[in-house]
Design a protein around this motif. Structure first.
Motif, PDB file in Angstrom:
ATOM      1  N   ASN A  93      10.148   4.568   3.515  1.00 42.32           N
ATOM      2  CA  ASN A  93       9.735   5.624   4.442  1.00 42.32           C
ATOM      3  C   ASN A  93       9.685   6.977   3.761  1.00 42.32           C
ATOM      4  O   ASN A  93       8.783   7.790   4.010  1.00 42.32           O
ATOM      5  N   SER A  94      10.652   7.234   2.872  1.00 45.80           N
ATOM      6  CA  SER A  94      10.671   8.497   2.145  1.00 45.80           C
ATOM      7  C   SER A  94       9.442   8.640   1.255  1.00 45.80           C
ATOM      8  O   SER A  94       8.778   9.680   1.253  1.00 45.80           O
ATOM      9  N   VAL A  95       9.117   7.587   0.510  1.00 43.60           N
ATOM     10  CA  VAL A  95       7.970   7.636  -0.397  1.00 43.60           C
ATOM     11  C   VAL A  95       6.672   7.790   0.391  1.00 43.60           C
ATOM     12  O   VAL A  95       5.779   8.559   0.012  1.00 43.60           O
TER      13      VAL A  95
ATOM     14  N   ILE B 140      15.558  10.023  -4.741  1.00 41.47           N
ATOM     15  CA  ILE B 140      14.713   9.051  -5.417  1.00 41.47           C
ATOM     16  C   ILE B 140      13.854   9.721  -6.485  1.00 41.47           C
ATOM     17  O   ILE B 140      13.665  10.945  -6.492  1.00 41.47           O
ATOM     18  N   CYS B 141      13.341   8.903  -7.385  1.00 42.38           N
ATOM     19  CA  CYS B 141      12.444   9.362  -8.440  1.00 42.38           C
ATOM     20  C   CYS B 141      11.462   8.237  -8.723  1.00 42.38           C
ATOM     21  O   CYS B 141      11.867   7.075  -8.846  1.00 42.38           O
TER      22      CYS B 141
ATOM     23  N   GLU C 138       1.600   5.333 -15.703  1.00 46.37           N
ATOM     24  CA  GLU C 138       0.516   5.107 -16.647  1.00 46.37           C
ATOM     25  C   GLU C 138      -0.701   4.434 -16.022  1.00 46.37           C
ATOM     26  O   GLU C 138      -1.811   4.533 -16.527  1.00 46.37           O
ATOM     27  N   GLY C 139      -0.511   3.739 -14.895  1.00 43.59           N
ATOM     28  CA  GLY C 139      -1.627   3.042 -14.262  1.00 43.59           C
ATOM     29  C   GLY C 139      -2.251   3.807 -13.106  1.00 43.59           C
ATOM     30  O   GLY C 139      -3.018   3.224 -12.331  1.00 43.59           O
ATOM     31  N   TRP C 140      -1.975   5.116 -12.995  1.00 44.93           N
ATOM     32  CA  TRP C 140      -2.524   5.845 -11.849  1.00 44.93           C
ATOM     33  C   TRP C 140      -4.053   5.845 -11.892  1.00 44.93           C
ATOM     34  O   TRP C 140      -4.657   5.813 -12.955  1.00 44.93           O
ATOM     35  N   LYS C 141      -4.637   5.843 -10.728  1.00 39.59           N
ATOM     36  CA  LYS C 141      -6.091   5.723 -10.639  1.00 39.59           C
ATOM     37  C   LYS C 141      -6.554   6.200  -9.277  1.00 39.59           C
ATOM     38  O   LYS C 141      -5.740   6.448  -8.373  1.00 39.59           O
ATOM     39  N   LYS C 142      -7.848   6.314  -9.135  1.00 37.62           N
ATOM     40  CA  LYS C 142      -8.426   6.652  -7.836  1.00 37.62           C
ATOM     41  C   LYS C 142      -8.658   5.365  -7.048  1.00 37.62           C
ATOM     42  O   LYS C 142      -9.221   4.405  -7.553  1.00 37.62           O
ATOM     43  N   ALA C 143      -8.213   5.392  -5.803  1.00 34.70           N
ATOM     44  CA  ALA C 143      -8.374   4.251  -4.901  1.00 34.70           C
ATOM     45  C   ALA C 143      -8.341   4.790  -3.480  1.00 34.70           C
ATOM     46  O   ALA C 143      -8.106   5.983  -3.264  1.00 34.70           O
ATOM     47  N   THR C 144      -8.525   3.934  -2.505  1.00 36.99           N
ATOM     48  CA  THR C 144      -8.500   4.421  -1.126  1.00 36.99           C
ATOM     49  C   THR C 144      -7.071   4.754  -0.710  1.00 36.99           C
ATOM     50  O   THR C 144      -6.100   4.360  -1.372  1.00 36.99           O
ATOM     51  N   VAL C 145      -6.947   5.465   0.382  1.00 34.76           N
ATOM     52  CA  VAL C 145      -5.629   5.851   0.892  1.00 34.76           C
ATOM     53  C   VAL C 145      -4.793   4.639   1.296  1.00 34.76           C
ATOM     54  O   VAL C 145      -3.585   4.757   1.493  1.00 34.76           O
ATOM     55  N   LEU C 146      -5.415   3.470   1.406  1.00 36.94           N
ATOM     56  CA  LEU C 146      -4.675   2.256   1.767  1.00 36.94           C
ATOM     57  C   LEU C 146      -3.908   1.680   0.589  1.00 36.94           C
ATOM     58  O   LEU C 146      -2.916   0.966   0.770  1.00 36.94           O
ATOM     59  N   TYR C 147      -4.357   1.981  -0.643  1.00 41.73           N
ATOM     60  CA  TYR C 147      -3.945   1.184  -1.787  1.00 41.73           C
ATOM     61  C   TYR C 147      -2.435   1.180  -2.016  1.00 41.73           C
ATOM     62  O   TYR C 147      -1.796   0.124  -2.048  1.00 41.73           O
ATOM     63  N   ASP C 148      -1.849   2.347  -2.205  1.00 41.85           N
ATOM     64  CA  ASP C 148      -0.412   2.389  -2.486  1.00 41.85           C
ATOM     65  C   ASP C 148       0.417   1.876  -1.312  1.00 41.85           C
ATOM     66  O   ASP C 148       1.481   1.291  -1.502  1.00 41.85           O
ATOM     67  N   LEU C 149      -0.064   2.083  -0.094  1.00 40.53           N
ATOM     68  CA  LEU C 149       0.687   1.639   1.083  1.00 40.53           C
ATOM     69  C   LEU C 149       0.829   0.124   1.119  1.00 40.53           C
ATOM     70  O   LEU C 149       1.917  -0.412   1.367  1.00 40.53           O
TER      71      LEU C 149
END
Length: 363
Positions: free
Chosen positions: A176-178, A251-252, A257-268
């Motif tokens: 939830n924090s992230v 948290i940290c 290194e793998g950051w990229k452009k993707a839709t707002v759904l991706y990391d979730l």
């Protein structure tokens, strides 16, 4: 290895180490380790009391209780132990890791620093850019130095509680924090984004090993296929393994290194997928389907102009799978049949299987 020792000699201050702390840190990452790719550098004062520990000053430890405890905790098959003499009486050690991408990571615990040595400047600059893009929104290690000449990045090391001992409550607090940080970034950068849709993401999947799964995903995601999805910068590999929780509870987030452009759904949703794929643990997916995360997802996606409640939960995660497969194909990485099987299994076992059956199925 000679070059590595030169680098250590110039830039590497070894630590007075607590072997148990080192072991716990690496034990938490054990399933990501590649056999034979890890070296523990240990130093002892070569005096009367320590001489019995070695065959000689440059051979493997024979009777070091500290090293033995470390290896027992961490898994000795993964490590080579190199022993040299030291000027001080204290046990000192450092760790060198060869990453999956082939970079070297040197952990300097005395200074609480990590130095990464890159194979090429392009990759180094890509990762260095992550700090300027993401640090205004996410808690990251402190960036100490970027050196283009030596192709190195130095960042702070974060002591943490291994995530394999977190309770489900702790995990959800962290999650939830992230996601709140993600929501903040989306709201701040949404005006810079382009968009795509499920229809566009699925357009290149008609042939090859995905030709059986993608029609099923399109069917499940149908209520959302025409929705325009904003594209922003994402971590790209966000899940518990890449989130550190300090002893004070803060948290940290690491490994950008793998950051990229993707839709707002991706990391979730990649979080849910990776926990199931890597750990055979569908707990997050089950709880997602039961609605445990509705409130935070409504809040985060509303910042992107999306209404989470407008479609079934299975539709959102199916749309994410379409995007993940699309990015996989777009990256140029050879799409082996085993990858298609992983996606198929995840979809069948965790997305569409009735909830009263899903707990009985291992991924």
């Amino acid at each position: 290895m000679h070059v590595l020792y030169q680098e250590i000699g110039k830039r590497w201050a070894v630590m007075k180490s607590n072997a148990k702390q080192m072991a716990l840190h690496l034990q938490a990452n054990s399933q990501f380790m590649q056999q034979g790719k890890y070296i523990v550098f240990a130093n002892y004062a070569f005096n009367k009391n320590n001489r019995r520990l070695f065959y000689n000053t440059f051979n493997i430890v024979r009777e070091s209780s500290v090293i033995k405890h470390f290896l027992k905790q961490s898994g000795s098959r993964l490590f080579t132990v190199s022993v040299t003499s030291a000027e001080k009486d204290d046990f000192q050690a450092g760790i060198m890791i060869v990453t999956r991408g082939g970079e070297l990571k040197l952990f300097d615990f005395s200074k609480e620093e990590v130095m990464t040595i890159y194979k090429d400047k392009k990759q180094m600059m890509h990762e260095a850019e992550a700090w300027s893009v993401f640090s205004p929104y996410y808690p990251m290690p402190e960036l100490i130095e970027t050196n283009q000449d030596t192709m190195t990045i130095r960042e702070s090391f974060v002591w943490n509680r291994p995530n394999n001992i977190w309770s489900i409550q702790e995990k959800e607090e962290v999650m939830n924090s992230v996601l709140k940080h993600t929501g903040s970034m989306i709201r701040s950068r949404i005006h810079l984004s382009s968009t795509t849709s499920g229809t566009e993401l699925a357009a290149d999947m008609g042939n090859g090993p995905l030709n059986q799964l993608w029609p099923e995903l399109v069917r499940t995601a149908e209520p959302l296929m025409a929705v325009r999805l904003p594209i922003i910068e994402t971590h790209g590999d966000l899940y518990f393994h890449n989130i550190l929780k300090r002893n004070d509870g803060t948290i940290c987030i690491i490994d950008w290194e793998g950051w990229k452009k993707a839709t707002v759904l991706y990391d979730l949703f990649n979080w849910i997928f990776e926990e199931a794929r890597r750990f055979r643990d569908g707990t997050l997916c089950i709880r997602y389907r039961k609605g445990y995360y509705d409130e935070v997802l409504v809040s985060v996606l509303s910042g992107a102009g999306l209404d989470f409640r407008s479609a079934p939960r299975e539709s959102w995660i199916s749309l994410f799978l379409l995007e993940r497969m699309h990015l996989h194909l777009e990256s140029g990485e050879h799409f082996q049949r085993e990858y298609a099987q992983i996606y198929q299994q995840f979809y069948e076992d965790w997305v569409v299987r009735p909830l009263n059956e899903v707990k009985q199925k291992k991924f």
